[in-house]
Motif scaffolding. Structure first.
Motif, PDB file in Angstrom:
ATOM      1  N   HIS A  53       1.041 -10.721   9.270  1.00 14.37           N
ATOM      2  CA  HIS A  53       0.020 -10.597  10.318  1.00 14.37           C
ATOM      3  C   HIS A  53      -0.224  -9.124  10.605  1.00 14.37           C
ATOM      4  O   HIS A  53       0.711  -8.347  10.782  1.00 14.37           O
ATOM      5  CB  HIS A  53       0.520 -11.286  11.586  1.00 14.37           C
ATOM      6  CG  HIS A  53      -0.368 -11.065  12.766  1.00 14.37           C
ATOM      7  ND1 HIS A  53      -1.522 -11.782  12.968  1.00 14.37           N
ATOM      8  CD2 HIS A  53      -0.273 -10.204  13.802  1.00 14.37           C
ATOM      9  CE1 HIS A  53      -2.108 -11.376  14.077  1.00 14.37           C
ATOM     10  NE2 HIS A  53      -1.365 -10.419  14.609  1.00 14.37           N
ATOM     11  N   ALA A  56      -5.189  -9.585  15.463  1.00 15.72           N
ATOM     12  CA  ALA A  56      -5.920 -10.805  15.796  1.00 15.72           C
ATOM     13  C   ALA A  56      -7.409 -10.545  16.034  1.00 15.72           C
ATOM     14  O   ALA A  56      -8.225 -11.444  15.927  1.00 15.72           O
ATOM     15  CB  ALA A  56      -5.311 -11.460  17.035  1.00 15.72           C
ATOM     16  N   LEU A 168      -2.345 -28.267  15.139  1.00 16.04           N
ATOM     17  CA  LEU A 168      -2.949 -27.252  16.008  1.00 16.04           C
ATOM     18  C   LEU A 168      -2.683 -27.607  17.463  1.00 16.04           C
ATOM     19  O   LEU A 168      -3.057 -28.684  17.930  1.00 16.04           O
ATOM     20  CB  LEU A 168      -4.457 -27.177  15.742  1.00 16.04           C
ATOM     21  CG  LEU A 168      -5.238 -26.124  16.521  1.00 16.04           C
ATOM     22  CD1 LEU A 168      -4.716 -24.720  16.234  1.00 16.04           C
ATOM     23  CD2 LEU A 168      -6.721 -26.216  16.172  1.00 16.04           C
ATOM     24  N   GLU A 170      -2.722 -26.922  21.762  1.00 12.54           N
ATOM     25  CA  GLU A 170      -3.816 -26.647  22.691  1.00 12.54           C
ATOM     26  C   GLU A 170      -3.952 -25.165  23.052  1.00 12.54           C
ATOM     27  O   GLU A 170      -5.009 -24.726  23.470  1.00 12.54           O
ATOM     28  CB  GLU A 170      -3.641 -27.470  23.978  1.00 12.54           C
ATOM     29  CG  GLU A 170      -2.327 -27.196  24.678  1.00 12.54           C
ATOM     30  CD  GLU A 170      -2.128 -28.100  25.891  1.00 12.54           C
ATOM     31  OE1 GLU A 170      -3.103 -28.751  26.308  1.00 12.54           O
ATOM     32  OE2 GLU A 170      -0.998 -28.147  26.407  1.00 12.54           O
ATOM     33  N   ASP A 171      -2.894 -24.392  22.863  1.00 14.93           N
ATOM     34  CA  ASP A 171      -2.991 -22.964  23.175  1.00 14.93           C
ATOM     35  C   ASP A 171      -3.300 -22.114  21.941  1.00 14.93           C
ATOM     36  O   ASP A 171      -3.285 -20.891  22.017  1.00 14.93           O
ATOM     37  CB  ASP A 171      -1.708 -22.470  23.858  1.00 14.93           C
ATOM     38  CG  ASP A 171      -0.497 -22.476  22.931  1.00 14.93           C
ATOM     39  OD1 ASP A 171      -0.571 -23.081  21.837  1.00 14.93           O
ATOM     40  OD2 ASP A 171       0.529 -21.868  23.295  1.00 14.93           O
ATOM     41  N   GLY A 172      -3.562 -22.754  20.795  1.00 15.61           N
ATOM     42  CA  GLY A 172      -3.888 -22.009  19.586  1.00 15.61           C
ATOM     43  C   GLY A 172      -2.725 -21.858  18.626  1.00 15.61           C
ATOM     44  O   GLY A 172      -2.928 -21.517  17.458  1.00 15.61           O
ATOM     45  N   TYR A 173      -1.499 -22.085  19.105  1.00 16.98           N
ATOM     46  CA  TYR A 173      -0.326 -22.027  18.224  1.00 16.98           C
ATOM     47  C   TYR A 173      -0.422 -23.127  17.170  1.00 16.98           C
ATOM     48  O   TYR A 173      -0.803 -24.259  17.485  1.00 16.98           O
ATOM     49  CB  TYR A 173       0.959 -22.202  19.050  1.00 16.98           C
ATOM     50  CG  TYR A 173       2.209 -22.363  18.203  1.00 16.98           C
ATOM     51  CD1 TYR A 173       2.721 -21.292  17.482  1.00 16.98           C
ATOM     52  CD2 TYR A 173       2.861 -23.602  18.111  1.00 16.98           C
ATOM     53  CE1 TYR A 173       3.863 -21.442  16.695  1.00 16.98           C
ATOM     54  CE2 TYR A 173       3.997 -23.755  17.332  1.00 16.98           C
ATOM     55  CZ  TYR A 173       4.488 -22.668  16.623  1.00 16.98           C
ATOM     56  OH  TYR A 173       5.607 -22.821  15.833  1.00 16.98           O
ATOM     57  N   VAL A 174      -0.084 -22.801  15.942  1.00 18.01           N
ATOM     58  CA  VAL A 174      -0.074 -23.802  14.874  1.00 18.01           C
ATOM     59  C   VAL A 174       1.369 -24.165  14.569  1.00 18.01           C
ATOM     60  O   VAL A 174       2.189 -23.284  14.252  1.00 18.01           O
ATOM     61  CB  VAL A 174      -0.753 -23.271  13.597  1.00 18.01           C
ATOM     62  CG1 VAL A 174      -0.796 -24.370  12.537  1.00 18.01           C
ATOM     63  CG2 VAL A 174      -2.153 -22.767  13.897  1.00 18.01           C
ATOM     64  N   ALA A 220      -9.972 -25.096  22.190  1.00 17.14           N
ATOM     65  CA  ALA A 220     -10.671 -23.853  22.582  1.00 17.14           C
ATOM     66  C   ALA A 220     -12.170 -23.987  22.344  1.00 17.14           C
ATOM     67  O   ALA A 220     -12.584 -24.832  21.566  1.00 17.14           O
ATOM     68  CB  ALA A 220     -10.128 -22.673  21.795  1.00 17.14           C
TER      69      ALA A 220
ATOM     70  N   LEU B  13     -13.492 -17.170  19.795  1.00 17.18           N
ATOM     71  CA  LEU B  13     -12.362 -17.828  20.453  1.00 17.18           C
ATOM     72  C   LEU B  13     -11.906 -17.036  21.667  1.00 17.18           C
ATOM     73  O   LEU B  13     -11.956 -15.788  21.657  1.00 17.18           O
ATOM     74  CB  LEU B  13     -11.193 -17.974  19.483  1.00 17.18           C
ATOM     75  CG  LEU B  13     -11.386 -18.957  18.318  1.00 17.18           C
ATOM     76  CD1 LEU B  13     -10.249 -18.796  17.312  1.00 17.18           C
ATOM     77  CD2 LEU B  13     -11.443 -20.390  18.818  1.00 17.18           C
ATOM     78  N   TYR B  17      -6.035 -17.594  22.996  1.00 15.06           N
ATOM     79  CA  TYR B  17      -6.042 -18.650  21.974  1.00 15.06           C
ATOM     80  C   TYR B  17      -6.097 -18.020  20.581  1.00 15.06           C
ATOM     81  O   TYR B  17      -5.342 -18.401  19.682  1.00 15.06           O
ATOM     82  CB  TYR B  17      -7.241 -19.565  22.213  1.00 15.06           C
ATOM     83  CG  TYR B  17      -7.280 -20.799  21.327  1.00 15.06           C
ATOM     84  CD1 TYR B  17      -6.809 -22.028  21.774  1.00 15.06           C
ATOM     85  CD2 TYR B  17      -7.811 -20.729  20.033  1.00 15.06           C
ATOM     86  CE1 TYR B  17      -6.863 -23.163  20.964  1.00 15.06           C
ATOM     87  CE2 TYR B  17      -7.860 -21.852  19.219  1.00 15.06           C
ATOM     88  CZ  TYR B  17      -7.388 -23.064  19.698  1.00 15.06           C
ATOM     89  OH  TYR B  17      -7.433 -24.180  18.887  1.00 15.06           O
ATOM     90  N   ARG B  18      -6.985 -17.044  20.418  1.00 12.49           N
ATOM     91  CA  ARG B  18      -7.124 -16.394  19.106  1.00 12.49           C
ATOM     92  C   ARG B  18      -5.828 -15.689  18.707  1.00 12.49           C
ATOM     93  O   ARG B  18      -5.404 -15.741  17.550  1.00 12.49           O
ATOM     94  CB  ARG B  18      -8.288 -15.406  19.111  1.00 12.49           C
ATOM     95  CG  ARG B  18      -8.558 -14.825  17.716  1.00 12.49           C
ATOM     96  CD  ARG B  18      -9.802 -13.956  17.701  1.00 12.49           C
ATOM     97  NE  ARG B  18      -9.677 -12.859  18.629  1.00 12.49           N
ATOM     98  CZ  ARG B  18     -10.610 -12.485  19.504  1.00 12.49           C
ATOM     99  NH1 ARG B  18     -11.747 -13.113  19.555  1.00 12.49           N
ATOM    100  NH2 ARG B  18     -10.385 -11.473  20.314  1.00 12.49           N
ATOM    101  N   VAL B  19      -5.182 -15.016  19.672  1.00 10.62           N
ATOM    102  CA  VAL B  19      -3.922 -14.325  19.373  1.00 10.62           C
ATOM    103  C   VAL B  19      -2.863 -15.323  18.893  1.00 10.62           C
ATOM    104  O   VAL B  19      -2.168 -15.087  17.900  1.00 10.62           O
ATOM    105  CB  VAL B  19      -3.428 -13.543  20.616  1.00 10.62           C
ATOM    106  CG1 VAL B  19      -1.993 -13.075  20.446  1.00 10.62           C
ATOM    107  CG2 VAL B  19      -4.345 -12.349  20.865  1.00 10.62           C
ATOM    108  N   GLN B  20      -2.757 -16.468  19.574  1.00 12.60           N
ATOM    109  CA  GLN B  20      -1.787 -17.493  19.146  1.00 12.60           C
ATOM    110  C   GLN B  20      -2.146 -18.025  17.756  1.00 12.60           C
ATOM    111  O   GLN B  20      -1.280 -18.158  16.897  1.00 12.60           O
ATOM    112  CB  GLN B  20      -1.746 -18.660  20.148  1.00 12.60           C
ATOM    113  CG  GLN B  20      -1.000 -18.376  21.441  1.00 12.60           C
ATOM    114  CD  GLN B  20       0.528 -18.439  21.289  1.00 12.60           C
ATOM    115  OE1 GLN B  20       1.067 -18.716  20.227  1.00 12.60           O
ATOM    116  NE2 GLN B  20       1.232 -18.130  22.372  1.00 12.60           N
ATOM    117  N   LEU B  21      -3.414 -18.344  17.577  1.00 11.80           N
ATOM    118  CA  LEU B  21      -3.847 -18.938  16.301  1.00 11.80           C
ATOM    119  C   LEU B  21      -3.617 -17.969  15.138  1.00 11.80           C
ATOM    120  O   LEU B  21      -2.963 -18.329  14.141  1.00 11.80           O
ATOM    121  CB  LEU B  21      -5.336 -19.314  16.394  1.00 11.80           C
ATOM    122  CG  LEU B  21      -5.981 -19.837  15.102  1.00 11.80           C
ATOM    123  CD1 LEU B  21      -5.385 -21.178  14.697  1.00 11.80           C
ATOM    124  CD2 LEU B  21      -7.501 -19.963  15.259  1.00 11.80           C
TER     125      LEU B  21
END
Lengths: 220, 220
Positions: A53, A56, A168, A170-174, A220, B13, B17-21
């Motif tokens: 990474h 973002a 996926l 709800e907060d974007g974490y996968v 989101a 996004l 949310y984008r940071v988590q994703l």
């Protein structure tokens, strides 16, 4: 009881031993397949453990390519076409993924040779791996040779993401564990994972709490 | 069923949310604590998930530092003193490791604040983490700002390694699973691992075989 190595001892290690040792030190590594296609249409697939990474916003990923080792065609194809894909290696096909590191000829497609399927989206030239539960499409942004050891840092902008819906949160974490994404250690060891916990954002003078994994589904 | 995001959707996004994703996409990440000490003697400890293998000869590791986020003191100390340590995060102290990402003041040592112990070797200025089962000492070689997003690539040469003896295999592979080294995913999820297999070096037209983990103990 510790085993210790100093600088002189490290430099005197037998070559293959040193390669195994030093490759083990960084900790667990990501396991991804890089998908590319040459300008004249030959697809290529290479396993890489060096994807990281980078940011973002814009959404950036880096990876290290070793021009002298197997993924030669990968770098050539990225330079020629400007695009590539990253595909998480899943438990159900980790041996095929590992096999992509054999030295196939430039006119051979690793997809065919190891038995993985190409998958395409509209208007994007590079092939994804159909079997992968997390697929990323990237436009190359920078290709930077690192003079210190002739490796190459490739930076790409993420322009497409496909994730199995059940992973996926709800907060974007996968929840990549739910995808059966494997981790690598050293050169050749593959691992599944078991979550200990998600932890809250750390603040001074506030105890860390364990977070719920979170509801699944795109919100989101 | 896949959830898909294209470039426009990614850019729109909500920020957290984008940071988590995006932080979830690279796959499993290494979990290391970077140990440094300022020229005037204040120690610093910061968790990083961006350490990667760069080469075995010379033995090099890379890591990405974000100047605007928490490990500010880390980069300053590395520039001032030229040395730093990397220490695998183990299951027994992963919450303390996570807590180092809180915004302590430059005159506060994260070692004291989170309850981890400093450990030193002769003639090396930077502190190791006593609790860590795999400790690495590095001399900084290059500090390269990446203009694309103002992160910094720090490359160091490994000049010291200490590993618990029961994890070092006869071929140089380190069984980091036996060390209880954790893996990270996303920003905040910690995982233990279970080995699926070590796989043989891949060759064209030769089936991959599963390797024994190997006898433990220093043999090179």
């Amino acid at each position: 009881m510790n085993v210790e190595f100093n600088k002189a001892q490290i430099s005197e290690l037998e070559k293959r031993y040193r390669v195994q040792l030093i490759n083990s030190l960084s900790g667990f590594k990501s396991a991804n397949l890089v998908g590319t296609k040459s300008a004249d249409g030959v697809t290529n697939l290479a396993i890489v453990s060096s994807v990281f990474h980078l940011g973002a916003s814009p959404a950036l990923m880096g990876m290290i390519i070793r021009p002298d080792s197997v993924p030669r065609d990968t770098l050539t194809n990225i330079k020629e076409t400007g695009v590539y894909t990253l595909n998480h290696v899943g438990r159900s096909f980790y041996k095929q993924a590992h096999q992509t590191s054999a030295r196939y000829k430039p006119n051979q497609s690793e997809f065919n040779e190891v038995g993985l399927d190409e998958y395409y989206i509209d208007d994007f030239y590079a092939p994804f791996v159909s079997q992968s539960a997390l697929k990323i499409g990237l436009n190359v942004q920078q290709i930077t040779p690192l003079s210190i050891n002739n490796t190459v840092l490739v930076i790409g902008e993420i322009i497409y993401i496909a994730i199995e819906e059940n992973a996926l949160c709800e907060d974007g974490y996968v929840d990549i564990e739910a995808l059966d994404t494997v981790a690598l250690s050293g050169l050749d060891s593959y691992h599944t994972s078991a979550r200990i916990a998600r932890l809250s954002y750390a603040k001074v003078n506030e105890p860390i709490t364990e977070l719920a994994i979170g509801k699944k589904g795109k919100t989101a």
